[in-house]
Design a protein around this motif. Structure first.
Motif, mmCIF file in Angstrom:
data_model
loop_
_atom_site.group_PDB
_atom_site.id
_atom_site.type_symbol
_atom_site.label_atom_id
_atom_site.label_comp_id
_atom_site.label_asym_id
_atom_site.label_seq_id
_atom_site.Cartn_x
_atom_site.Cartn_y
_atom_site.Cartn_z
ATOM 1 N N TYR A 301 23.291 -29.411 -29.269
ATOM 2 C CA TYR A 301 24.320 -28.440 -28.905
ATOM 3 C C TYR A 301 24.115 -27.168 -29.723
ATOM 4 O O TYR A 301 23.790 -27.229 -30.917
ATOM 5 C CB TYR A 301 25.706 -29.011 -29.152
ATOM 6 N N PHE A 302 24.293 -26.007 -29.084
ATOM 7 C CA PHE A 302 24.064 -24.765 -29.826
ATOM 8 C C PHE A 302 25.148 -23.713 -29.593
ATOM 9 O O PHE A 302 25.116 -22.645 -30.210
ATOM 10 C CB PHE A 302 22.683 -24.186 -29.468
ATOM 11 N N TRP A 303 26.127 -24.003 -28.723
ATOM 12 C CA TRP A 303 27.191 -23.018 -28.502
ATOM 13 C C TRP A 303 28.443 -23.729 -28.025
ATOM 14 O O TRP A 303 28.372 -24.666 -27.238
ATOM 15 C CB TRP A 303 26.737 -21.979 -27.463
ATOM 16 N N LYS A 304 29.607 -23.296 -28.558
ATOM 17 C CA LYS A 304 30.879 -23.911 -28.191
ATOM 18 C C LYS A 304 31.869 -22.812 -27.835
ATOM 19 O O LYS A 304 32.176 -21.943 -28.661
ATOM 20 C CB LYS A 304 31.427 -24.738 -29.361
ATOM 21 N N PRO A 305 32.351 -22.796 -26.585
ATOM 22 C CA PRO A 305 33.365 -21.796 -26.216
ATOM 23 C C PRO A 305 34.719 -22.176 -26.796
ATOM 24 O O PRO A 305 34.921 -23.301 -27.265
ATOM 25 C CB PRO A 305 33.377 -21.869 -24.690
ATOM 26 N N GLU A 306 35.651 -21.244 -26.763
ATOM 27 C CA GLU A 306 36.999 -21.516 -27.271
ATOM 28 C C GLU A 306 37.647 -22.636 -26.477
ATOM 29 O O GLU A 306 38.354 -23.474 -27.021
ATOM 30 C CB GLU A 306 37.850 -20.234 -27.182
ATOM 31 N N HIS A 307 37.384 -22.630 -25.171
ATOM 32 C CA HIS A 307 37.885 -23.697 -24.309
ATOM 33 C C HIS A 307 36.724 -24.187 -23.441
ATOM 34 O O HIS A 307 35.923 -23.395 -22.954
ATOM 35 C CB HIS A 307 39.026 -23.207 -23.414
ATOM 36 N N GLY A 308 36.641 -25.484 -23.247
ATOM 37 C CA GLY A 308 35.583 -26.014 -22.385
ATOM 38 C C GLY A 308 34.521 -26.763 -23.171
ATOM 39 O O GLY A 308 34.635 -26.978 -24.387
ATOM 40 N N SER A 309 33.468 -27.146 -22.465
ATOM 41 C CA SER A 309 32.440 -28.000 -23.055
ATOM 42 C C SER A 309 31.349 -27.181 -23.738
ATOM 43 O O SER A 309 31.143 -25.996 -23.440
ATOM 44 C CB SER A 309 31.812 -28.887 -21.976
ATOM 45 N N ARG A 310 30.627 -27.809 -24.636
ATOM 46 C CA ARG A 310 29.553 -27.165 -25.379
ATOM 47 C C ARG A 310 28.309 -27.002 -24.505
ATOM 48 O O ARG A 310 28.090 -27.755 -23.567
ATOM 49 C CB ARG A 310 29.198 -27.994 -26.607
ATOM 50 N N SER A 311 27.499 -26.026 -24.842
ATOM 51 C CA SER A 311 26.205 -25.838 -24.179
ATOM 52 C C SER A 311 25.117 -26.424 -25.061
ATOM 53 O O SER A 311 25.230 -26.447 -26.294
ATOM 54 C CB SER A 311 25.925 -24.354 -23.929
ATOM 55 N N LYS A 312 24.028 -26.897 -24.418
ATOM 56 C CA LYS A 312 22.980 -27.544 -25.192
ATOM 57 C C LYS A 312 21.606 -27.030 -24.783
ATOM 58 O O LYS A 312 21.408 -26.508 -23.693
ATOM 59 C CB LYS A 312 23.051 -29.068 -25.020
ATOM 60 N N ILE A 313 20.664 -27.162 -25.690
ATOM 61 C CA ILE A 313 19.266 -26.874 -25.416
ATOM 62 C C ILE A 313 18.522 -28.199 -25.335
ATOM 63 O O ILE A 313 18.894 -29.178 -25.997
ATOM 64 C CB ILE A 313 18.645 -25.960 -26.492
ATOM 65 N N TYR A 355 16.353 -24.481 -34.158
ATOM 66 C CA TYR A 355 17.334 -25.562 -34.072
ATOM 67 C C TYR A 355 16.747 -26.931 -34.385
ATOM 68 O O TYR A 355 17.469 -27.844 -34.792
ATOM 69 C CB TYR A 355 17.983 -25.569 -32.682
ATOM 70 N N TYR A 356 15.453 -27.102 -34.204
ATOM 71 C CA TYR A 356 14.834 -28.393 -34.516
ATOM 72 C C TYR A 356 14.088 -28.354 -35.853
ATOM 73 O O TYR A 356 13.450 -29.331 -36.217
ATOM 74 C CB TYR A 356 13.876 -28.801 -33.378
ATOM 75 N N ARG A 357 14.177 -27.200 -36.542
ATOM 76 C CA ARG A 357 13.477 -27.016 -37.822
ATOM 77 C C ARG A 357 12.023 -27.476 -37.684
ATOM 78 O O ARG A 357 11.506 -28.237 -38.513
ATOM 79 C CB ARG A 357 14.187 -27.770 -38.947
ATOM 80 N N ALA A 358 11.403 -27.020 -36.611
ATOM 81 C CA ALA A 358 10.060 -27.499 -36.273
ATOM 82 C C ALA A 358 9.000 -26.850 -37.146
ATOM 83 O O ALA A 358 9.089 -25.661 -37.506
ATOM 84 C CB ALA A 358 9.765 -27.205 -34.804
ATOM 85 N N LYS A 359 7.992 -27.622 -37.462
ATOM 86 C CA LYS A 359 6.825 -27.093 -38.175
ATOM 87 C C LYS A 359 5.969 -26.271 -37.219
ATOM 88 O O LYS A 359 5.435 -25.222 -37.586
ATOM 89 C CB LYS A 359 6.018 -28.239 -38.776
ATOM 90 N N LYS A 360 5.849 -26.764 -35.973
ATOM 91 C CA LYS A 360 5.038 -26.081 -34.969
ATOM 92 C C LYS A 360 5.718 -26.211 -33.610
ATOM 93 O O LYS A 360 6.390 -27.215 -33.338
ATOM 94 C CB LYS A 360 3.622 -26.680 -34.884
ATOM 95 N N VAL A 361 5.514 -25.220 -32.755
ATOM 96 C CA VAL A 361 5.967 -25.292 -31.368
ATOM 97 C C VAL A 361 4.827 -24.794 -30.494
ATOM 98 O O VAL A 361 3.973 -24.007 -30.940
ATOM 99 C CB VAL A 361 7.245 -24.452 -31.114
ATOM 100 N N ALA A 362 4.822 -25.247 -29.224
ATOM 101 C CA ALA A 362 3.747 -24.822 -28.329
ATOM 102 C C ALA A 362 4.211 -24.848 -26.883
ATOM 103 O O ALA A 362 5.042 -25.676 -26.486
ATOM 104 C CB ALA A 362 2.522 -25.722 -28.496
ATOM 105 N N LEU A 363 3.644 -23.944 -26.096
ATOM 106 C CA LEU A 363 3.778 -23.950 -24.643
ATOM 107 C C LEU A 363 2.526 -24.597 -24.080
ATOM 108 O O LEU A 363 1.402 -24.212 -24.445
ATOM 109 C CB LEU A 363 3.916 -22.516 -24.125
#
Length: 419
Positions: A301-313, A355-363
């Motif tokens: 989860y990375f965002w929470k509105p004042e009302h409603g459900s959280r958004s996630k990545i 958000y994942y404190r990753a050492k490396k990321v790749a496409l």
């Protein structure tokens, strides 16, 4: 059986028109595709002037007598046989064609199309079930009979037997093959009889219809399949019902004209590529008994509105989650042709880095050649290089699926273990 027209084989993101091109639609076929598209649209294609343009979905669309086969393509090769083999191999690798029939290893198809493959696998599964013996179940039945068996239904008995006192209207339990599982399979066999265009399969369809007990017609919806439960006796029905579900729920009859029915068996290549890379990595890690831990669709989860459900990545693949050597992979079914990834893709990987404190990321992309290159994100204040790195891993495509999977594992592990 429909009289077969020459199938049209094209690649993803291609277009078909009624007034130009080597392969053309008829006006009636275009109208059927327009009607199927409707106002809400479908993800498989978009409507253009006097034609349709296909998207990243691949597979088979059958419109009336016409079969349109849409193949994936990730390099300059126009070899349709190669890309058909790639598609079927990827579908098998991720478990779409994982069936129970013992004759699967001897499967031989004349056309090798995805549609014929589905039809053949379904027929083999039903043949297998008939050979084993169909499962019987108990059911309640009401009958007007001369024998008093079960419980009398007094209202119906009085209504029907006032002048036939030798008869009894009763409800009793019957143990036979007339039940929902067989009704679904029989309905699918009847569908194949009407829409199959492969002459080699038609005799098998007819033979199975002769040997399969005739069943009562039932209305089939998504809820019908969701309510089915399997036990030790019916587990062998699972794959036949999986294919029946796909065929029945993706069949769209033309109720207005009755001759341009649409059957859509289409797959999102982005999702298929994601699953294929994940399965290839998991298979390699199990084979090599590596200490890496791999997970797919690990959300945060990375965002929470004042009302409603959280958004996630939700990245496609996470290796060694919550460890200092965490690695995040995001797969994209596109060929960069030497260009940079899109800013949206790079921004997405930056968020995963954080958000994942990753050492490396790749496409991870498909490509014509094996390669990997990396770049670093810039500091927002100074514009200087940071230690956050995003790599681009290109994986060459081959129609030898086992070799391809081993190459995918080897190349990603090589990139992953580089300091």
């Amino acid at each position: 059986m429909l009289e077969q027209e020459n199938p049209i084989t094209i690649f993803e993101h291609s277009s078909l028109w009624v007034h130009k091109g080597e392969k053309r639609l008829t006006e009636i076929q275009l109208q059927a595709l327009q009607a199927f598209h409707g106002e809400d649209g479908v993800p498989y294609y978009t409507l253009i002037h006097k034609g349709v343009r296909f998207t990243e979905y691949v597979g088979v669309l059958q419109v009336g007598h016409l079969t349109i086969e849409v193949l994936p393509k990730a390099d300059k090769s126009e070899d349709k046989g190669k890309w058909r083999s790639v598609l079927i191999g990827m579908l098998k690798a991720v478990g779409v064609f994982d069936i129970q029939a013992p004759s699967t290893s001897d499967l031989r198809l004349k056309s090798n199309s995805v549609l014929d493959l589905y039809f053949t696998l379904f027929l083999q599964e039903v043949e297998y079930l008939l050979h084993r013996g169909l499962v019987k179940k108990y059911r309640k039945t009401d009958h007007n009979t001369t024998a008093l068996k079960g419980s009398i239904k007094f209202a119906q008995h009085i209504q029907k037997n006032l002048v036939h006192q030798e008869r009894f209207y009763v409800r009793h339990t019957t143990y036979d093959v007339q039940h929902q599982l067989h009704q679904i399979l029989y309905k699918t066999l009847l569908l194949l009889k009407n829409i199959n265009t492969n002459a080699a399969l038609q005799s098998k369809v007819g033979s199975l219809l002769l040997n399969f007990p005739e069943q009562q017609d039932v209305k089939v919806t998504e809820a019908t399949f969701e309510k089915i439960t399997f036990n030790r006796k019916t587990e062998s029905y699972r794959k036949a019902l999986d294919i029946a579900r796909l065929l029945l729920l993706n069949y769209h009859p033309d109720v207005s004209k009755g001759r341009n029915h649409v059957l859509a068996l289409m797959f999102d290549m982005n999702l298929l590529w994601e699953s294929f890379v994940y399965v290839s990595l998991r298979k390699g890690l199990q084979r090599e008994k590596s200490g890496f831990i791999i997970q797919d669709q690990v959300h945060k989860y990375f965002w929470k509105p004042e009302h409603g459900s959280r958004s996630k990545i939700k990245p496609d693949i996470v290796i060694n989650k919550s460890r200092p050597d965490c690695v995040v992979l995001d797969t994209k079914w596109k060929n960069l042709n030497g260009y940079n990834p899109s800013p949206d893709d790079l921004r997405q990987l930056y968020v995963y880095h954080e958000y994942y404190r990753a050492k490396k990321v790749a496409l991870v992309y498909p490509g014509a050649a094996q390669s990997s290159r990396s770049g670093r994100y810039l500091c927002q204040d100074t514009g200087s290089l940071t230690d956050k790195e995003c790599s681009i891993v290109s994986l060459p495509v081959t129609d030898n699926i086992d070799t391809w999977q081993k190459t995918i594992y080897k190349q990603i592990i090589q990139w992953l273990t580089l300091s």
